[in-house]
Design an enzyme around this catalytic site. Structure first.
Site: not given
Ligand code: F6R
Length: 609
Positions: A2, A27, A74, A98-99, A482, A486, A489, A505, A604
């Site tokens: 928030c 935010r 939020w 906020n919290g 992961e 990263k 990406e 393998h 996103k």
């Molecule tokens: C990578 C990333 C994506 C999401 C994927 C699924 O850093 O964030 O791989 O994890 O697009 O998105 P959500 O988690 O929102 O279902």
């Protein structure tokens, strides 16, 4: 997360507050509102959605006055509706927060028994009523807020005004940010510096447990229990965009550093250390479901799929139930068989990913029990699942996920312990040690984040690589995949995350002096095996970077570079080993000069199949 803004001074403050909220938009929020004292009473206007909706509502119901508070919400407790938006009002009191109030259920029950009527589902409204109750008992506004907060457990930054004491804003902070701005005959408060930067550069960020009374004449700063504090404001030299990122170069780096706080928020009110248990009302499934299910099926995409791989590991090793993790897009691409004895857990930060939503619908049609783990309250996946367990990472701006991922990992631990305790397969001592280790994770994370500079140096040497291999075994496998995701990406370097046992393998053919091999090898039962795999890579001149525990005296002989991390309960190590991998990717990308927060071709929220 928030956003709070407040103003007391000689000016009409509606525009100042709306402008401040606009500067806090980064935010993330789902509703907004203002409360302004007009000379007689406090008027409130709130609206769901973007700030332009609030501006429209203010055109229809104008507010005027020179004392006011504003908020962007939020949602964490209660859906994003106008009724749940802040400010919340009780009598003459209006309050923004906020919290997360941990003991909200208990406090609400007590207030309801005393005849208080609630108009929202939020934890915040409780605080407004507590303050109002103290005001009715004859205390001034500051004392009333102090007395109310003495009953509250949890995280808060609050700002409160009262039509009966209309010369002040009273504020307090515990674990949520709040900064005070010093103007000339006027005072401001806000969740973050950019909100008020156009009006003043003299700021005082509050510290934990601090309490302030803002009037036109200045700030009276004390501890929560009233001891005076003497601290001078400092002058901010950042520009507005630097300030949004709290001085970090990118949102991603800021969010990496926010992880200890995000984990604390996700655990808040959910861990009962005394009972060595997880609080049932917080987890989205009930005891009967936990006892009756015969299989757990995790469905997710991308980074959330990696968190789900960790979930599978924990559910099998802690709760002793067969578990499967599958990519949502593959699940819908075949004829999956799930049924009423399965708990299907759909994991999604955004809660809107179309593949995961479609997979959930298939599981629903087949009669499986459903649970959504999501970061965005009331998003499509939790709504479709009917049962939800929310992470509290707050909004994530960087497209490459960091804090949402680690809060998902923490959620997996809670879920597995909850199920295990219901099925009597985890004794109290072991449950207690896992949960104790989990609540200590934020502290351990902070010590890893302080390694920032060493990792930056290492990253410089990786920036020229064309390809990299990330190896992990057992509980470290999800961290390896992961880590690779990263790197690819944000730096556009090709990277593979591999189960270390699989290297021989096939991928071993790739290894030569140009191939960095990043091995995640904390002290656990897989250590000896992954050490052998790493020796195989070294024998082929692979350049090994190990993520290993502090105190490991042998690793220097195997690896060319080592990132040392604190030793934690072996089951929880991905919550720690993930962090240096995020930092490594971040710094490599930054050296290469890529668009870290918005990497090419990525979105996103992915709402296409
Ligand atoms: C990578 C990333 C994506 C999401 C994927 C699924 O850093 O964030 O791989 O994890 O697009 O998105 P959500 O988690 O929102 O279902």
């Amino acid at each position: 997360m928030c956003g709070i803004v407040g103003y007391v001074g000689p000016q009409q403050c509606t525009d100042i507050l709306v402008d401040g909220l606009r500067r806090l938009e980064y935010r993330g929020y789902d509703s907004a509102g203002l409360a302004i004292y007009d000379g007689k009473k406090v008027g409130v206007v709130r609206a769901v959605g973007k700030l332009q909706n609030l501006v429209k509502a203010l055109r229809e119901h104008p507010l005027e006055g020179s004392l006011g508070i504003g908020h962007t919400r939020w949602a964490t407790h209660g859906r994003p509706t106008e009724g749940n938006a802040h400010p919340h009002v009780a009598g003459d009191v209006a309050l923004v927060h906020n919290g997360i109030i941990e003991n909200h259920l208990e406090l609400k029950r007590q207030l309801v028994e005393q005849g208080v009527k609630f108009s929202s589902d939020t934890d915040t409204e409780i605080v407004a009523h507590l303050v109002h109750r103290e005001r009715q008992a004859g205390h001034d506004l500051a004392t009333s807020l102090r007395r109310a907060l003495a009953l509250v457990h949890g995280a808060y930054a609050v700002a409160v005004i009262d039509a009966k004491q209309p010369d002040r804003i009273v504020v307090a902070k515990n674990a949520s940010p709040l900064v005070i701005g010093f103007g000339d005959g006027e005072m401001f408060c806000a969740s973050d510096i950019p909100a008020i930067l156009p009006y003043t550069k003299r700021m005082l960020p509050l510290e934990e447990g601090e309490f302030g009374v803002l009037t036109r004449d200045g700030l009276e700063l004390t501890t929560l229990d009233g001891k005076p504090i003497d601290r001078a404001p400092r002058t901010i030299t950042w520009n507005a965009s630097q300030a949004e990122k709290s001085g970090y170069k990118h949102f991603m780096l800021k969010e990496i550093h926010e992880q200890p706080r995000a984990i604390e928020d996700t655990l808040r009110g959910r861990v009962d250390l005394h009972a060595a248990d997880v609080v049932e009302s917080e987890i989205g499934i009930d005891a009967n479901t936990a006892r009756s299910i015969q299989r757990v099926y995790f469905l997710a995409c991308g980074t959330s799929h990696h968190a789900a791989l960790y979930g599978r590991f924990l559910v099998e090793s802690i709760a002793k139930i067969p578990a499967t993790t599958e990519l949502a897009s593959e699940f819908i691409g075949r004829d999956p068989v799930v049924g009423p004895n399965d708990l299907v857990v759909c994991v999604s930060q955004s809660g809107e990913t179309l593949d995961t939503l479609a997979a959930l619908r298939v599981a629903k049609e087949q009669g499986a029990k459903l649970l959504a783990i999501a970061n965005v309250i009331d998003s499509a996946i939790p709504r479709a699942a009917g049962s939800s367990f929310y992470t509290h990472a707050g909004p994530e701006i960087g497209v490459a996920s960091t804090k949402c991922f680690t809060t998902q990992l923490a959620a997996m631990v809670l879920l597995a312990v909850f199920i295990a305790r219901r099925r009597d397969v985890l004794d109290k001592d072991r449950a207690q040690s896992i949960l104790q280790a989990l609540v200590e994770i934020p502290h351990q994370m902070r010590s890893v984040l302080s390694l920032d500079d060493n990792i930056r140096d290492l990253a410089r040497s990786l920036a020229g690589a064309r390809s990299a291999l990330f190896l992990g075994r057992g509980v470290s496998y999800p961290a390896a995949v992961e880590g690779a995701l990263k790197l690819k990406e944000i730096s556009y370097i090709h990277a593979e995350g591999y189960a270390a046992g699989e290297m021989k393998h096939g991928p071993i053919a790739l290894i030569d002096a140009d191939m960095p091999v990043i091995a995640i090898m904390p002290d656990d039962k897989s250590y000896e095996k992954i050490a052998s795999n790493v020796q195989e890579a070294k024998a082929r001149e692979g350049r090994v970077i190990a993520v290993a525990n502090r105190g490991n005296a042998d690793i220097g002989a195997i690896a060319q570079s080592v990132i040392y991390t604190p030793k934690v309960d072996p089951l929880l190590s991905p919550l720690i080993t993930t962090l240096p991998l995020q930092l490594l990717s971040y710094f490599v990308a930054d050296f290469k000069g890529t668009d870290v927060d918005q990497p090419r071709n990525l979105a996103k929220t992915v709402t296409v199949e």
